[in-house]
Design a protein around this motif. Sequence first.
Motif, PDB file in Angstrom:
ATOM      1  N   GLN A  34     -53.118 -70.171  52.245  1.00  0.00           N
ATOM      2  CA  GLN A  34     -53.179 -71.629  52.131  1.00  0.00           C
ATOM      3  C   GLN A  34     -52.762 -72.178  50.773  1.00  0.00           C
ATOM      4  OE1 GLN A  34     -56.808 -73.507  53.426  1.00  0.00           O
ATOM      5  NE2 GLN A  34     -56.958 -72.303  55.279  1.00  0.00           N
ATOM      6  N   SER A  41     -60.541 -76.340  51.674  1.00  0.00           N
ATOM      7  CA  SER A  41     -60.969 -75.582  52.856  1.00  0.00           C
ATOM      8  C   SER A  41     -62.290 -74.875  52.603  1.00  0.00           C
ATOM      9  CB  SER A  41     -59.914 -74.544  53.239  1.00  0.00           C
ATOM     10  OG  SER A  41     -58.696 -75.168  53.528  1.00  0.00           O
ATOM     11  N   TYR A 204     -52.047 -74.743  59.725  1.00  0.00           N
ATOM     12  CA  TYR A 204     -53.281 -74.698  58.925  1.00  0.00           C
ATOM     13  C   TYR A 204     -54.432 -74.123  59.758  1.00  0.00           C
ATOM     14  CZ  TYR A 204     -57.535 -76.278  56.603  1.00  0.00           C
ATOM     15  OH  TYR A 204     -58.778 -76.308  56.012  1.00  0.00           O
ATOM     16  N   ILE A 208     -57.723 -70.510  59.718  1.00  0.00           N
ATOM     17  CA  ILE A 208     -59.175 -70.691  59.565  1.00  0.00           C
ATOM     18  C   ILE A 208     -59.940 -69.388  59.806  1.00  0.00           C
ATOM     19  CG2 ILE A 208     -61.221 -71.840  60.556  1.00  0.00           C
ATOM     20  CD1 ILE A 208     -59.556 -74.284  60.997  1.00  0.00           C
TER      21      ILE A 208
END
Length: 478
Positions: A34, A41, A204, A208
Amino acid sequence: METNTKQLRWTNIGLIAFSMVWGLGNVVNNYAQQGISVVTSWVIILVLYFIPYALIVGQLGSTFKDSRGGVSSWIENTTTKKLAFYAAWTYWVVHIPYLAQKPQGILIALGWAIKRDGTFVSDMPMQMVSILSLALFLIFLYLSTKGLSTLKVIGGLAGTAMFVMSILFILLAIGAPAIHSNIEFATPDMNKLSTYIPKFNFSYFTTISMLVFAVGGAEKISPYVNQTKNPAKEFPKGMIFLASMVGLSAILGSIAMGMLFASNNIPDDLMANGAYTAFQKLGAYYGVGNLLMIIYALTNTVGQISALAFSIDAPLKILLADADPMFVPAWLRKKTAKGTLKNGYLLTGILVSILILLPILGIGSMQELVKWMMNLNSVVMPLRYLWVFLAYMMLNKHYKNYTSEYKFVKNPKIGFAIGLWCFLFTAFACILGIVPKMEFDLTSKAWWFQIISNILTPVVLILIGALLPIIAKRSNKK
């Protein structure tokens, strides 16, 4: 005189859990995916996921304080024995990709300690990397059947040293500008808030799972809940202390990575070599050459070896030591005269060997291999957290049947809703994590290899678990 076993204070709980959950790899891997926007985040994942997760573990540990089987005991107490078997199976089977990844980590760490750069492994053909990794794994698989108490002690010390190095990395990187006032940060505009805002697009959300993987594992702290002085007050304090330390380390560590590696031009090999390169750069800043990197590489080598040996042995014992004959066939529970679960080790050996050799079919470079293995782990490993949240939901559903010295939330409906949120969030992260972290290209052999293996690996591993009770039932009838 009776001794008081409730000695741990909230600070002890926080520190024990922190050393179990956290490591420099969490910072490096998530920065690799990222960039500097990972700072935001980390804040989101801590508030919406990690803090509730840690406090849920606290309540489950407090409610079932006499249960030795961890997550599978929680499931057995709140649901059925069959689901408890699946929880134990999941806990064991998610370690298969983890074990397949460890030999490569050992080779990379050794390469940096010997050659002072990342070329030792990256210059090798893919077939050679796989064969060496397989040989390493089989050696440690054999050694774990003999008992590895010495290695585990050394590994524990190496783990502590690695933990110290993770903290040292942050202190040295953040402190560097104070010593060299003319230092130029690799990432531009680090003083602007907009630099830290992620683009919330599909790409994105596929990353996660790596964040969830990084903050997972808090259930390992559950045996300590009832060793805490006044669990109802001190345990949640310890978990909030843990979350603060994880948050601080994640945010400062990511800022340190931004100072050393350009966020808008992340090196391809950052997951494989980022931590070593970072210590090399810091060594240059502080005038100690390669010293910091060599210390990190050596401690990481021993730490990875110990983690490999321990992760072969411990999850297998959890699955098979007190396995229910209704669900686990006799041949898998078979022990040698010395008590070694020989067929359990054999099954581990077969599954891990297949995963180690699989990249020969579709992975072209070491960087690609490390990225794929890390992402595969981020899809598979969090599957075991689903059982934690299911147990918590069931605990809230039948709250009248249980007494907890510590409660995360007193209202069972709110408790159930929080458990459901964490369950769905984990499942969402795992499903999207399946998407390869490379340019979408239907003509690419590597893209197809990654998406097929990312889907098939968890499905096949879970299906094997589903077959065992059927085999057990048949063999019990004979």
